[in-house]
Structures are given as structure tokens and as C-alpha cells.
Design a protein around this motif. Structure first.
Motif, PDB file in Angstrom:
ATOM      1  N   SER A 270       0.847  -1.193   0.000  1.00  0.00           N
ATOM      2  CA  SER A 270       0.000   0.000   0.000  1.00  0.00           C
ATOM      3  C   SER A 270       0.880   1.240   0.000  1.00  0.00           C
ATOM      4  O   SER A 270       1.976   1.241   0.574  1.00  0.00           O
ATOM      5  CB  SER A 270      -0.931   0.007   1.217  1.00  0.00           C
ATOM      6  N   ASP A 271       0.392   2.297  -0.634  1.00  0.00           N
ATOM      7  CA  ASP A 271       1.129   3.556  -0.762  1.00  0.00           C
ATOM      8  C   ASP A 271       0.538   4.559   0.205  1.00  0.00           C
ATOM      9  O   ASP A 271      -0.653   4.899   0.127  1.00  0.00           O
ATOM     10  CB  ASP A 271       1.040   4.064  -2.202  1.00  0.00           C
ATOM     11  N   ASN A 272       1.364   5.040   1.137  1.00  0.00           N
ATOM     12  CA  ASN A 272       0.928   6.017   2.122  1.00  0.00           C
ATOM     13  C   ASN A 272       1.433   7.416   1.822  1.00  0.00           C
ATOM     14  O   ASN A 272       1.557   8.247   2.713  1.00  0.00           O
ATOM     15  CB  ASN A 272       1.375   5.608   3.522  1.00  0.00           C
ATOM     16  N   GLY A 273       1.791   7.673   0.584  1.00  0.00           N
ATOM     17  CA  GLY A 273       2.258   8.998   0.202  1.00  0.00           C
ATOM     18  C   GLY A 273       3.762   9.101   0.235  1.00  0.00           C
ATOM     19  O   GLY A 273       4.429   9.060  -0.813  1.00  0.00           O
ATOM     20  N   ASP A 274       4.339   9.245   1.412  1.00  0.00           N
ATOM     21  CA  ASP A 274       5.786   9.389   1.527  1.00  0.00           C
ATOM     22  C   ASP A 274       6.497   8.054   1.732  1.00  0.00           C
ATOM     23  O   ASP A 274       7.721   8.018   1.825  1.00  0.00           O
ATOM     24  CB  ASP A 274       6.145  10.332   2.681  1.00  0.00           C
ATOM     25  N   GLU A 275       5.751   6.976   1.837  1.00  0.00           N
ATOM     26  CA  GLU A 275       6.356   5.662   1.981  1.00  0.00           C
ATOM     27  C   GLU A 275       5.385   4.589   1.516  1.00  0.00           C
ATOM     28  O   GLU A 275       4.179   4.828   1.383  1.00  0.00           O
ATOM     29  CB  GLU A 275       6.770   5.390   3.431  1.00  0.00           C
ATOM     30  N   SER A 276       5.963   3.401   1.242  1.00  0.00           N
ATOM     31  CA  SER A 276       5.168   2.240   0.874  1.00  0.00           C
ATOM     32  C   SER A 276       5.239   1.229   2.008  1.00  0.00           C
ATOM     33  O   SER A 276       6.332   0.921   2.501  1.00  0.00           O
ATOM     34  CB  SER A 276       5.673   1.612  -0.428  1.00  0.00           C
TER      35      SER A 276
ATOM     36  N   ASP B  83       6.102   1.797  -6.673  1.00  0.00           N
ATOM     37  CA  ASP B  83       4.937   1.228  -7.331  1.00  0.00           C
ATOM     38  C   ASP B  83       4.676  -0.181  -6.802  1.00  0.00           C
ATOM     39  O   ASP B  83       5.607  -0.938  -6.500  1.00  0.00           O
ATOM     40  CB  ASP B  83       5.155   1.193  -8.844  1.00  0.00           C
TER      41      ASP B  83
ATOM     42  N   SER C  68       8.256  -1.160   5.830  1.00  0.00           N
ATOM     43  CA  SER C  68       8.006   0.053   5.043  1.00  0.00           C
ATOM     44  C   SER C  68       9.291   0.468   4.363  1.00  0.00           C
ATOM     45  O   SER C  68      10.393   0.262   4.876  1.00  0.00           O
ATOM     46  CB  SER C  68       7.476   1.179   5.945  1.00  0.00           C
TER      47      SER C  68
ATOM     48  N   PRO D 244       8.632   5.420  -1.286  1.00  0.00           N
ATOM     49  CA  PRO D 244       7.467   5.296  -2.168  1.00  0.00           C
ATOM     50  C   PRO D 244       7.824   4.527  -3.444  1.00  0.00           C
ATOM     51  O   PRO D 244       8.750   4.893  -4.166  1.00  0.00           O
ATOM     52  CB  PRO D 244       7.079   6.743  -2.473  1.00  0.00           C
TER      53      PRO D 244
END
Length: 576
Positions: free
Chosen positions: A449-455, A526, A521, A524
């Protein structure tokens, strides 16, 4: 079971040694060990005591306690078995055998810790070992190391023999050279005498004293003057003693009467080193000392084989061999003349959204015979009803298929014909193709999942059709060079910066830890960068439960001792 720490303490609470198997700070483990003596009562016997967070499982051994600190949900039955095994280790490694006290444990602390590590792996899981296996593992005997040392010792012995031989050869050459120089001096002396210079040759030491008179006479007959005559004339004129100009005087005072052999030897040596003939074109330079090792090494290998050791051929001899010849070494039996190996290879591709895209299992029953006297055999084989699960069996062309299908016996069509010896032979082969998800040995779900500043990546595993998997490694690519951060992990987490991937390692997955999760984590990225996920493992539980109950001689029906190895490994196991 999940063991956090194994320790040995005194009954007063003093920690003698401690070994951690999970990530715990020193302050945390010291606090847990310090709290242990306060939890033990004196009015009754205990085997364990619990707190809000951990469980203490302990056993008194003379004046000490062997202590396990585990999680509260750990299987206490397995913990007690582990504790009893650790309790047997202390007297085994005590310097004073059978005496277990603080002093003996401190003296053998490292040996005890190494033995604890053989019982409990990193992660707190118990290894399936006994006391004899622990002693074998900690002994760290290496057959390859012994072989290398023996080869090195043989090389050193050969080098010493070669050195002695070379010294003798050089000494002999020097002796022959001195004789040749002496003969050259004699020939030069004869030439000087023939030319009327015999006295000069005498003064230079090229003739013997008994020939001195003859040399002087020959020199005078040729019209010359000898050194003796010249010395007498100079002494008459008062010059011999004061000036010392006579040839004999000069020889004695200025060293002209030196041995000509030394002069010739020195000058000839100088000529060889500076004015020697140039090397002939096309002539290869002589190599240095070469040590022959083939024969000696073969003798060492033969001696090891005579002792019953299993010795592989040197690597250089395998370079030109085929791949199947190199793989055949895997089936070399340790002691039995008959050795069997059940080998299954799995090819599995699973979709990230669920469902199996492709699953194929290929298996072989390999037979290796090392004694030709026991090659005429038959195998009593049971397939465990694998046919009902979709497994298709096929025998070797030379094996009697009717005998196998009706009686479960594997034997050659011609009973008088023996099995080939030496190389392994695949006598039975099977194949399973399915897309049923419940047939997969391990089910894995990955949720990036992508939380904006990290995956953030969440991965879960669940044990499938297999009862037990060992040495499980789940490799997840992360597609970035940023260091991942672990939030939660059941097992061991390793980041490989070279391949930019995360390795989730579990020593064993069975019913006690049939489910587990990992959360980490990273930068960021894909979601597609985290695939494909590759899985590797090994297992002794195969899809076709082949059981060989007996191996017997065809001629007499007498049973033959045999060994049987079973393994399941994935060729490819990926989640795409």
C-alpha cells in the motif's frame, strides 16, 4: 515454541551464563533474569512460573537452575522437552564429568553455549536433535579439511625429498667441476713446459715439486732463465734479500704463487655469468621445481576409501563431466550397499490476486547399488494411495510394470539380470499436475500500500498441504535502494542491498507456527515492484508418500540392508 532466552543461574539468583534467541535489549533480559528468583517459592516444587508477559520454565541441576524464558503462548510440552535436553548438556560438557557447579559451567561456558545453539535456533525454535547429534555437530569435524591437510603434508614431504635430491645434484656438479678445472690446470702446465716456461708454471703451481728440476732444465735449454737462476744472480748482486725481486720472492711476498685452479675457477665463473652464450631462439626457459601430486593424492584418496570414508573426486576431474555425473554424487550411500532417494521437484506459479496459475510436481525414486553381489534385488514399494490424488506413476522400461501394479514390487523384467552398479538409476517416476489451491505447500498473500511518503508492505503466510517446511526463504523485491524499516516480523528479516530485495527467513514452519506475518516500510514505490515473490524451502514430506518397506535378493529372498532419503524442493515457486 518460542524461546526468548536460555540461561543457567545459581539458586541464589546469580546468572552464570545466558543466551538470547530473539531481539532483546540487555537491560530487558537482565531484568527478566533478576526477577526470576523472587518468583520461586520454597514451599512447593515448581516446573514453571508465569508473569504478565513471559513464562519461566526451569529445572534444578544440583546447585544450579537451567532456565528457559518463553512467550506465554509457547507450547509448554515442547519447552519441557527442550529443558530436559539442556539439562543433560551440562554434565556432558563439565570438565569434571558428572559434576555440575558454578565453576565447571564457567570453565565450559562456550562449549555449553554452542550446544544450546544446536538445540535452539535463532528465532527461538527447537531443532530436532539429540545429545549424540549435538556432540557430533559441536565437534566440527570436517572430512574436507582432513583431506586438504593430508594433501598439504604430502606436498611438503615431496618438497623435502626434491630439495635433498637437488642438493645432492648440485654437490655432485661442483665436485665434477673441480676435477675438470684440475685437469685444465695440468694441461696448461704441460703447454708452458713445452714452450720453455716450465719454471714459470712451477711458480704458478701448475706442476708438481718433483718436476721442478726437469722444468728448469727445459726452460734453460730453450734459452731462458729459470727463477732459481735469476734468484741466485740477484742474491749475488745484493738484490735478492733487500728488494725481493726474484720470482720466488715475489711469489711468497705478493701472493703470486697462488693455486691457479682458484684463479681459473673464479675467472671461468665470471665468464659464465657475464659473457655466456645468448640463449637459443625458440628454446623455452626451464621451469622451476614442479611437484608431482597426482600419484600421491590418489594414494591418499585410496587410503581414505579403504578406511570407509566417502571421498569425492577432485574438482578438476569433474570440470569436463556431464551434469548428471556430478549430481550422482548426491546419492552416494554413507555405508549401505543399497541406497534409495525419493526426490520431488515442485514448479508452482501463484497469482497475487489468488489462485494457482500452474502447479507441477515431478518425482523420482533413485536406486544406487554399490555392491555387485547385492545387485539382483527387488523393492517392496507402497505409494500410499497417491493415485487417488491425481499422481501418475511410470516405471523404468526395464522394470516389470505388471509386477509393480499388482504386487507393488520393483524388479527387472529378467529376474536373472542384476541392477547396474555405481551410478544412480531412476526406477520409478511420477507426476502431478493440478490447479487446486489447497495442494500448494505454502499460501502467501502480499498487500503493498502507498501512504504517500512511503510504501508499506504486509505479507502473510499460511501452511498449506505440507506438514513441515524447513529453511524457508521468501524473497520480496523492493525496487529501491532505500533501507526498509521492519515494523513486525515473525522470523528473521534480512535486507540484500545488492539485489534490492528483502529476505524473510524462517527456520521451520509446522503446525506450531502455521501462520505468520511480516510488515515493513520503504520509500514510495509502485506496487508492481514488489513482485514476483520467490520462495525456497526443503521438506521431507512429499506429495507421493513413497515407502520402501523391504529390499530382498531375488535368488534367496534374503532381506538386504538399505538407506532411504526423502526430499521435496521447489525448482520454481513464485507469486506473480
Amino acid at each position: 515454541m518460542v524461546v526468548l532466552s536460555a540461561a543457567v543461574t545459581t539458586k541464589a539468583g546469580k546468572v552464570v551464563l545466558s543466551r538470547q534467541y530473539r531481539e532483546l535489549s540487555r537491560i530487558r533480559i537482565e531484568g527478566l533474569l533478576a526477577a526470576f528468583p523472587k518468583l520461586i517459592g520454597t514451599d512447593r516444587q515448581h516446573t514453571y512460573v508465569e508473569t504478565d508477559n513471559v513464562r519461566y520454565v526451569y529445572q534444578p541441576v544440583e546447585t544450579l537452575y537451567v532456565l528457559l524464558i518463553t512467550t506465554k503462548n509457547s507450547n509448554i510440552v515442547e519447552d519441557l522437552e527442550t529443558l530436559r535436553l539442556l539439562g543433560k548438556i551440562l554434565p556432558e560438557y563439565s570438565p569434571r564429568y558428572g559434576v555440575v557447579d558454578e565453576e565447571s559451567v564457567m570453565e565450559a561456558a562456550f562449549e555449553i553455549i554452542y550446544s544450546f545453539d544446536e538445540v535452539i535456533d535463532w528465532g527461538g525454535l527447537r531443532e530436532n536433535v539429540d545429545l549424540q547429534q549435538i556432540a557430533t555437530f559441536t565437534e566440527m569435524y570436517s572430512h574436507e579439511e582432513r583431506l586438504v591437510k593430508m594433501i598439504q603434508e604430502s606436498k611438503m614431504a615431496e618438497a623435502k625429498e626434491e630439495r635433498k635430491r637437488r642438493e645432492e645434484e648440485i654437490r655432485r656438479q661442483r665436485s665434477d667441476g673441480g676435477d675438470r678445472l684440475g685437469m685444465l690446470g695440468n694441461e696448461l702446465g704441460k703447454m708452458l713446459q713445452a714452450g720453455g716456461m716450465g719454471s714459470f708454471a712451477q711458480d704458478l703451481g701448475l706442476t708438481g715439486l718433483q718436476n721442478k728440476a726437469a722444468a728448469n732444465a727445459a726452460y734453460a735449454a730453450a734459452g731462458g732463465i729459470s727463477s732459481d737462476s735469476y734468484a741466485q744472480q740477484q742474491s749475488t748482486m745484493g738484490m735478492g734479500g733487500g728488494g725481493g725481486m726474484g720470482m720466488s720472492g715475489m711469489g711468497s711476498q705478493m701472493g703470486m704463487g697462488m693455486n691457479m685452479r682458484n684463479v681459473i675457477s673464479s675467472s671461468s665463473g665470471y665468464g659464465r655469468s657475464n659473457a655466456g652464450p645468448p640463449p637459443v631462439a625458440g628454446t623455452a626457459a626451464k621451469k622451476g621445481m614442479s611437484l608431482g601430486k597426482g600419484k600421491k593424492q590418489d594414494n591418499i584418496l585410496d587410503s581414505l576409501r579403504a578406511e570407509g570414508e566417502v571421498v569425492d573426486a577432485p574438482v578438476s576431474r569433474l570440470k569436463g563431466a556431464k551434469a548428471n555425473a556430478a549430481a550422482a554424487a548426491a546419492y552416494v550411500p554413507p555405508s549401505q550397499a543399497i541406497h534409495l532417494a525419493t526426490i520431488e521437484k515442485l514448479n508452482l506459479t501463484v497469482s497475487r490476486d489468488g489462485g494457482i496459475q500452474n502447479m507441477e510436481v515431478k518425482g523420482d525414486l533413485m536406486l544406487r547399488v554399490t555392491d555387485s553381489a547385492k545387485a539382483g534385488i527387488r523393492l517392496q514399494v507402497s505409494t500410499g494411495g497417491a493415485e487417488s490424488n491425481g499422481v501418475q506413476f511410470r516405471t523404468h522400461p526395464n522394470v516389470d510394470r505388471t509386477l509393480f501394479s499388482t504386487q507393488g514390487l520393483i524388479g527387472l523384467k529378467d529376474p536373472k539380470r542384476p541392477f547396474p552398479t555405481g551410478n544412480p538409476l531412476g526406477v520409478l517416476r511420477w507426476r502431478l499436475v493440478t490447479k487446486e489451491e489447497d495442494k500448494a505447500p505454502l499460501l502467501i498473500n502480499c498487500w503493498p500500500s502507498d501512504n504517500g511518503d512511503e510504501s508499506v508492505v504486509n505479507i502473510e503466510y499460511e501452511l498449506g498441504a505440507s506438514k513441515e517446511l524447513r529453511d524457508v526463504v521468501i524473497t520480496i523485491p523492493i525496487g529501491t535502494s532505500s533501507q526498509p524499516t521492519v515494523n513486525q516480523c515473525d522470523g528473521e528479516f534480512v535486507y540484500n542491498s545488492r539485489t534490492q530485495s528483502v529476505e524473510w527467513r524462517l527456520a521451520m514452519i509446522d503446525e506450531s507456527n502455521s501462520q505468520g506475518s511480516l510488515e515493513f516500510s520503504t520509500g514510495p514505490t509502485d506496487a508492481n515492484a514488489f513482485f514476483p515473490i520467490n520462495v525456497s524451502f526443503s521438506s521431507k514430506y512429499t506429495y507421493a508418500p513413497i515407502v520402501v518397506s523391504q529390499v530382498a535378493l531375488v535368488s534367496s529372498g534374503e532381506p538386504v540392508e538399505f538407506g532411504h532419503d526423502v526430499s521435496l524442493v521447489p525448482d520454481t515457486f513464485s507469486i506473480v
